[in-house]
Design an enzyme around this catalytic site. Structure first.
Site, mmCIF file in Angstrom:
data_model
loop_
_atom_site.group_PDB
_atom_site.id
_atom_site.type_symbol
_atom_site.label_atom_id
_atom_site.label_comp_id
_atom_site.label_asym_id
_atom_site.label_seq_id
_atom_site.Cartn_x
_atom_site.Cartn_y
_atom_site.Cartn_z
ATOM 1 N N ASP A 1 -11.143 2.389 3.989
ATOM 2 C CA ASP A 1 -11.410 0.945 3.922
ATOM 3 C C ASP A 1 -12.915 0.677 3.766
ATOM 4 O O ASP A 1 -13.315 -0.413 3.359
ATOM 5 C CB ASP A 1 -10.961 0.277 5.235
ATOM 6 C CG ASP A 1 -9.690 -0.533 5.086
ATOM 7 O OD1 ASP A 1 -9.416 -1.011 3.975
ATOM 8 O OD2 ASP A 1 -8.989 -0.703 6.102
ATOM 9 N N LYS B 1 0.842 -1.204 0.000
ATOM 10 C CA LYS B 1 0.000 0.000 0.000
ATOM 11 C C LYS B 1 0.875 1.250 0.000
ATOM 12 O O LYS B 1 0.608 2.222 -0.713
ATOM 13 C CB LYS B 1 -0.941 -0.026 1.223
ATOM 14 C CG LYS B 1 -2.039 -1.077 1.092
ATOM 15 C CD LYS B 1 -2.760 -1.403 2.391
ATOM 16 C CE LYS B 1 -3.706 -2.588 2.169
ATOM 17 N NZ LYS B 1 -4.399 -3.037 3.379
ATOM 18 N N GLN C 1 -4.487 -1.853 9.635
ATOM 19 C CA GLN C 1 -4.402 -3.183 9.026
ATOM 20 C C GLN C 1 -4.967 -4.240 9.969
ATOM 21 O O GLN C 1 -4.656 -4.260 11.163
ATOM 22 C CB GLN C 1 -2.929 -3.490 8.670
ATOM 23 C CG GLN C 1 -2.729 -4.764 7.876
ATOM 24 C CD GLN C 1 -3.344 -4.716 6.477
ATOM 25 O OE1 GLN C 1 -3.471 -3.658 5.877
ATOM 26 N NE2 GLN C 1 -3.735 -5.860 5.964
HETATM 27 N N1 GUN Z 1 -6.699 -7.204 6.193
HETATM 28 C C1 GUN Z 1 -7.041 -7.967 5.126
HETATM 29 N N2 GUN Z 1 -7.687 -7.229 4.194
HETATM 30 C C2 GUN Z 1 -7.740 -5.972 4.690
HETATM 31 C C3 GUN Z 1 -8.277 -4.747 4.195
HETATM 32 O O1 GUN Z 1 -8.852 -4.668 3.114
HETATM 33 N N3 GUN Z 1 -8.119 -3.667 4.993
HETATM 34 C C4 GUN Z 1 -7.510 -3.735 6.195
HETATM 35 N N4 GUN Z 1 -7.435 -2.606 6.921
HETATM 36 N N5 GUN Z 1 -7.004 -4.840 6.701
HETATM 37 C C5 GUN Z 1 -7.121 -5.960 5.939
#
Ligand code: GUN
Length: 289
Positions: A121, A54, A98
């Site tokens: 998100d 990211k 995350q």
């Molecule tokens: N963990 C697995 N997929 C995601 C996601 O799309 N966003 C976040 N914040 N954590 C994750």
């Protein structure tokens, strides 16, 4: 029949190019630089890879990024205080914590603490509610990526029988909701299957579009699909033999019209939709949309 590959790796590049232009224009015309904060608590190896990807995407596109790594024994209160600071920081338009979080931290408290206007998100209940009402500010990244894959691959959803396997809050429930909206790239008849479903194959065999987020390799085999189905495989399973999805790719591709590979299908789309949400948030904060 051998299926056409729906290449998220290529479609995501195309969207990145569109975003680069948009970001350059935002800076030139409005002096706005989109900003994303990513928070990683602990040492989960997969999470480190995701957060790293990211951050890399932000750099590539010209998005300001702040990466915050916290130790695994961080107190919930300290994490909430950090989110509160980022909620007030004008350089930051998106906050991503995350998942998964360490067990001693209450995920709900954390996700609720993020300002819904910075929830790129799309996990905050306000944004989930808006999604259900068909008036979203931010669509969750993986479902949004799936919808873009379908639209950009010219796959008709209007009136299609869509079967979703998996009812997670991150993928199954939101994608089902998005595809049943009376909108472009949606307007489908949607069935959600899950671990309580009695005869899974009887549902999956009806699908024109099958979206699989079951969290289990080979959850879908060739005998469970009809000829000409479009298959979107959201699975990410790390086996000794490498990364595989939830669909028995080699068998199912012989019956499908189109299918996403793993890797290189849905995965790259998730990250680029996060970038898109961050740009959208920056525009919303600047009053541009
Ligand atoms: N963990 C697995 N997929 C995601 C996601 O799309 N966003 C976040 N914040 N954590 C994750």
């Amino acid at each position: 029949m051998s299926a056409t590959l729906i290449k998220g790796s290529e479609i995501s590049k195309q969207i990145k190019e569109e975003l680069k232009l948009e970001i350059t224009e935002l800076k030139k015309k409005y002096n706005v630089i989109p900003g994303l904060a990513t928070i990683l608590v602990g040492e989960d190896e997969a999470s480190k890879v995701y957060v790293g990807a990211k951050e890399k995407a932000c750099k590539e596109l010209g998005i300001y990024s702040e990466r915050i790594n916290l130790p695994g024994d961080t107190k919930e209160g300290d994490l909430l205080a950090l989110i509160e600071r980022l909620n007030k920081d004008d350089r930051i338009h998106g906050i991503l914590v995350q998942l998964p979080l360490p067990r001693h931290i209450n995920k709900t408290n954390v996700l609720y603490a993020i300002d819904p206007k910075k929830d790129v998100d799309g996990f905050h209940p306000v944004n989930i509610g808006k999604l259900m009402l068909g008036e979203p500010d931010f669509l969750p990244c993986t479902p949004h990526g799936i919808q873009e894959l379908l639209i950009r691959s010219g796959i008709e959803t209007d009136g299609a029988e869509v079967v979703v396997v998996g009812r997670s809050n991150i993928v199954g429930k939101p994608i089902a909701n998005m595809l049943l909206q009376k909108k472009k790239g949606a307007n489908a008849t949607v069935t959600i299957c899950h671990t309580g479903t009695k005869d899974l194959a009887s549902h999956t065999k009806r699908a024109d579009i099958l979206i699989v987020a079951a969290g289990r390799p080979k959850a879908i085999t060739a005998d469970m699909v009809k000829d000409g189905v479009v298959v979107i495989d959201v699975g990410v399973n790390r086996l000794e033999t490498g990364l595989v999805g939830d669909v028995d790719f080699d068998g199912v591709k012989e019956k499908a019209k189109a299918i996403t590979p793993v890797p290189g299908g849905v995965g790259p789309m998730t990250i680029v939709m996060l970038m898109k949400n961050t740009v959208q948030s920056a525009k919303m904060h600047a009053g541009i949309v």
